[in-house]
Motif scaffolding. Structure first.
Motif, PDB file in Angstrom:
ATOM      1  N   ALA A  18       0.839  -1.204   0.000  1.00 30.98           N
ATOM      2  CA  ALA A  18       0.000   0.000   0.000  1.00 30.98           C
ATOM      3  C   ALA A  18       0.870   1.249   0.000  1.00 30.98           C
ATOM      4  CB  ALA A  18      -0.934  -0.007   1.212  1.00 30.98           C
ATOM      5  N   SER A  19       1.915   1.258   0.809  1.00 33.20           N
ATOM      6  CA  SER A  19       2.814   2.409   0.851  1.00 33.20           C
ATOM      7  C   SER A  19       3.424   2.672  -0.524  1.00 33.20           C
ATOM      8  CB  SER A  19       3.920   2.183   1.883  1.00 33.20           C
ATOM      9  OG  SER A  19       4.827   3.260   1.859  1.00 33.20           O
ATOM     10  N   HIS A  20       3.878   1.620  -1.143  1.00 33.00           N
ATOM     11  CA  HIS A  20       4.519   1.734  -2.461  1.00 33.00           C
ATOM     12  C   HIS A  20       3.505   2.186  -3.522  1.00 33.00           C
ATOM     13  CE1 HIS A  20       8.366   1.014  -4.233  1.00 33.00           C
ATOM     14  NE2 HIS A  20       7.944   0.132  -5.111  1.00 33.00           N
ATOM     15  N   THR A  21       2.308   1.622  -3.459  1.00 37.12           N
ATOM     16  CA  THR A  21       1.261   1.986  -4.420  1.00 37.12           C
ATOM     17  C   THR A  21       0.814   3.425  -4.206  1.00 37.12           C
ATOM     18  OG1 THR A  21       0.538  -0.312  -4.550  1.00 37.12           O
ATOM     19  CG2 THR A  21      -1.027   1.363  -5.289  1.00 37.12           C
ATOM     20  N   TYR A  22       0.661   3.838  -2.953  1.00 34.52           N
ATOM     21  CA  TYR A  22       0.255   5.210  -2.676  1.00 34.52           C
ATOM     22  C   TYR A  22       1.323   6.203  -3.139  1.00 34.52           C
ATOM     23  CZ  TYR A  22      -3.560   3.244   0.113  1.00 34.52           C
ATOM     24  OH  TYR A  22      -4.674   2.561   0.536  1.00 34.52           O
ATOM     25  N   LEU A  23       2.586   5.817  -3.058  1.00 33.98           N
ATOM     26  CA  LEU A  23       3.651   6.666  -3.589  1.00 33.98           C
ATOM     27  C   LEU A  23       3.501   6.798  -5.102  1.00 33.98           C
ATOM     28  CD1 LEU A  23       6.224   8.320  -3.249  1.00 33.98           C
ATOM     29  CD2 LEU A  23       7.511   6.151  -3.330  1.00 33.98           C
ATOM     30  N   ALA A  24       3.239   5.684  -5.793  1.00 34.64           N
ATOM     31  CA  ALA A  24       3.025   5.737  -7.254  1.00 34.64           C
ATOM     32  C   ALA A  24       1.815   6.606  -7.586  1.00 34.64           C
ATOM     33  CB  ALA A  24       2.848   4.324  -7.807  1.00 34.64           C
ATOM     34  N   MET A  25       0.773   6.514  -6.771  1.00 35.58           N
ATOM     35  CA  MET A  25      -0.414   7.346  -6.982  1.00 35.58           C
ATOM     36  C   MET A  25      -0.077   8.824  -6.794  1.00 35.58           C
ATOM     37  SD  MET A  25      -3.291   5.103  -5.021  1.00 35.58           S
ATOM     38  CE  MET A  25      -4.079   3.693  -5.794  1.00 35.58           C
ATOM     39  N   SER A  26       0.710   9.109  -5.780  1.00 33.63           N
ATOM     40  CA  SER A  26       1.122  10.488  -5.527  1.00 33.63           C
ATOM     41  C   SER A  26       1.881  11.057  -6.719  1.00 33.63           C
ATOM     42  CB  SER A  26       1.987  10.557  -4.267  1.00 33.63           C
ATOM     43  OG  SER A  26       2.458  11.869  -4.067  1.00 33.63           O
ATOM     44  N   TRP A  28       1.689  10.018  -9.897  1.00 33.83           N
ATOM     45  CA  TRP A  28       0.759  10.161 -11.017  1.00 33.83           C
ATOM     46  C   TRP A  28      -0.092  11.428 -10.853  1.00 33.83           C
ATOM     47  CZ3 TRP A  28      -4.653   9.964 -11.588  1.00 33.83           C
ATOM     48  CH2 TRP A  28      -5.124   9.805 -12.899  1.00 33.83           C
ATOM     49  N   LEU A  29      -0.587  11.660  -9.643  1.00 32.86           N
ATOM     50  CA  LEU A  29      -1.404  12.840  -9.379  1.00 32.86           C
ATOM     51  C   LEU A  29      -0.592  14.123  -9.537  1.00 32.86           C
ATOM     52  CD1 LEU A  29      -3.278  11.316  -6.366  1.00 32.86           C
ATOM     53  CD2 LEU A  29      -4.410  12.154  -8.459  1.00 32.86           C
ATOM     54  N   ARG A  30       0.654  14.102  -9.063  1.00 37.80           N
ATOM     55  CA  ARG A  30       1.523  15.287  -9.207  1.00 37.80           C
ATOM     56  C   ARG A  30       1.794  15.584 -10.668  1.00 37.80           C
ATOM     57  NH1 ARG A  30       3.144  19.463  -9.831  1.00 37.80           N
ATOM     58  NH2 ARG A  30       4.833  20.560  -8.792  1.00 37.80           N
ATOM     59  N   GLU A  31       1.960  14.517 -11.460  1.00 38.94           N
ATOM     60  CA  GLU A  31       2.172  14.695 -12.908  1.00 38.94           C
ATOM     61  C   GLU A  31       0.949  15.316 -13.574  1.00 38.94           C
ATOM     62  OE1 GLU A  31       5.241  10.931 -13.485  1.00 38.94           O
ATOM     63  OE2 GLU A  31       3.114  10.659 -13.984  1.00 38.94           O
ATOM     64  N   ARG A  76       1.089   2.045 -12.323  1.00 38.53           N
ATOM     65  CA  ARG A  76       1.676   3.376 -12.528  1.00 38.53           C
ATOM     66  C   ARG A  76       0.741   4.370 -13.212  1.00 38.53           C
ATOM     67  NH1 ARG A  76       3.261   7.499 -12.202  1.00 38.53           N
ATOM     68  NH2 ARG A  76       5.214   8.399 -12.837  1.00 38.53           N
ATOM     69  N   ASP A  77      -0.437   3.887 -13.648  1.00 37.19           N
ATOM     70  CA  ASP A  77      -1.339   4.766 -14.400  1.00 37.19           C
ATOM     71  C   ASP A  77      -2.785   4.402 -14.086  1.00 37.19           C
ATOM     72  OD1 ASP A  77      -1.807   6.848 -16.236  1.00 37.19           O
ATOM     73  OD2 ASP A  77      -2.030   5.438 -17.905  1.00 37.19           O
ATOM     74  N   TRP A  78      -3.650   5.389 -14.036  1.00 41.36           N
ATOM     75  CA  TRP A  78      -5.065   5.184 -13.757  1.00 41.36           C
ATOM     76  C   TRP A  78      -5.879   5.937 -14.791  1.00 41.36           C
ATOM     77  CZ3 TRP A  78      -1.178   5.448 -10.352  1.00 41.36           C
ATOM     78  CH2 TRP A  78      -1.055   4.389  -9.445  1.00 41.36           C
ATOM     79  N   ASP A  79      -7.088   5.471 -15.031  1.00 38.91           N
ATOM     80  CA  ASP A  79      -7.964   6.120 -16.009  1.00 38.91           C
ATOM     81  C   ASP A  79      -8.486   7.458 -15.516  1.00 38.91           C
ATOM     82  OD1 ASP A  79      -7.682   4.021 -17.821  1.00 38.91           O
ATOM     83  OD2 ASP A  79      -9.449   2.963 -17.045  1.00 38.91           O
ATOM     84  N   SER A  80      -8.599   7.584 -14.205  1.00 38.02           N
ATOM     85  CA  SER A  80      -9.143   8.804 -13.613  1.00 38.02           C
ATOM     86  C   SER A  80      -8.775   8.852 -12.137  1.00 38.02           C
ATOM     87  CB  SER A  80     -10.672   8.823 -13.755  1.00 38.02           C
ATOM     88  OG  SER A  80     -11.240   7.782 -12.991  1.00 38.02           O
ATOM     89  N   ASP A  86     -10.959   4.344  -6.183  1.00 36.87           N
ATOM     90  CA  ASP A  86     -11.617   3.035  -6.101  1.00 36.87           C
ATOM     91  C   ASP A  86     -10.588   1.984  -5.696  1.00 36.87           C
ATOM     92  OD1 ASP A  86     -14.207   3.865  -6.758  1.00 36.87           O
ATOM     93  OD2 ASP A  86     -13.932   3.472  -8.908  1.00 36.87           O
ATOM     94  N   MET A  87      -9.375   2.104  -6.237  1.00 46.90           N
ATOM     95  CA  MET A  87      -8.306   1.171  -5.891  1.00 46.90           C
ATOM     96  C   MET A  87      -7.870   1.364  -4.433  1.00 46.90           C
ATOM     97  SD  MET A  87      -4.711   0.586  -7.831  1.00 46.90           S
ATOM     98  CE  MET A  87      -3.624  -0.750  -7.351  1.00 46.90           C
ATOM     99  N   VAL A  88      -7.786   2.610  -3.989  1.00 44.85           N
ATOM    100  CA  VAL A  88      -7.449   2.899  -2.586  1.00 44.85           C
ATOM    101  C   VAL A  88      -8.455   2.206  -1.672  1.00 44.85           C
ATOM    102  CG1 VAL A  88      -7.345   4.709  -0.808  1.00 44.85           C
ATOM    103  CG2 VAL A  88      -6.267   5.084  -3.046  1.00 44.85           C
TER     104      VAL A  88
END
Length: 180
Positions: A18-26, A28-31, A76-80, A86-88
């Motif tokens: 979860a930590s690693h995935t949340y970092l990837a989400m962060s 992606w969102l920053r990008e 590393r990528d989400w549709d929205s 939803d994944m969180v």
């Protein structure tokens, strides 16, 4: 190794993943220049490592072996942003199920120290799932309205979006003026 300490070691993979995935989400969102959402997810990443550390401390303090898990490279990528949350929510429900299973095993083995430690995690998971559901509902209300998404991002950035949810005041009729 007892079954509940083995389960705690297995659970560590959920916390670290979860930590690693949340970092990837962060990232992606920053990008996407959604700095508020990104900051929130970065904080969630750090929080999940803290959860793993709390479990590791319990194992070490209980003179049990710690088995650090291998962590897979996260998505590393989400549709929205909604798909991301939803994944969180799904991940948090998995963590909750695992904590509940560990609690049951600890009870069966009569390990009150473990159940006492896990009480904190049970309350934490209630909060984690509540936050994720709240954000998903807000994102669904925003639909594909970019102005609404930017407003939600700003509310994350200034800390107002989840203030009442985090404080547990969703149904507190006195709100923050309790005792006034």
């Amino acid at each position: 190794m007892s079954s509940h300490t083995a389960a705690i070691n297995t659970h560590l993979s959920l916390e670290f993943q979860a930590s690693h995935t949340y970092l990837a989400m962060s990232i992606w969102l920053r990008e996407k220049d959604l700095i508020g959402f990104s900051s929130y997810m970065l904080n969630k990443s750090v929080e999940e490592r803290g959860h793993a550390s709390k479990l590791i401390s319990y194992l070490v303090d209980s003179d049990c072996e710690v088995q650090l898990p291998t962590i897979e490279s996260p998505q590393r990528d989400w549709d929205s942003v909604e798909a991301l949350f939803d994944m969180v929510y799904s991940m948090e429900k998995d963590v909750t199920r695992s904590i509940n299973d560990i609690y049951s095993l600890s009870e069966k083995q009569g390990d009150r120290t473990a159940t006492a430690m896990l009480d904190w995690f049970i309350e934490e998971q209630l909060q984690e799932e509540s936050e994720a559901r709240f954000v998903i509902k807000r994102l669904r209300l925003a639909d594909s309205n970019s102005a609404a998404l930017i407003l939600l991002d700003q509310q994350f950035l200034d800390g107002t979006l989840l203030a009442n949810v985090k404080a547990g005041r969703a149904f507190d009729s006195q709100g923050s003026s309790a005792g006034a």
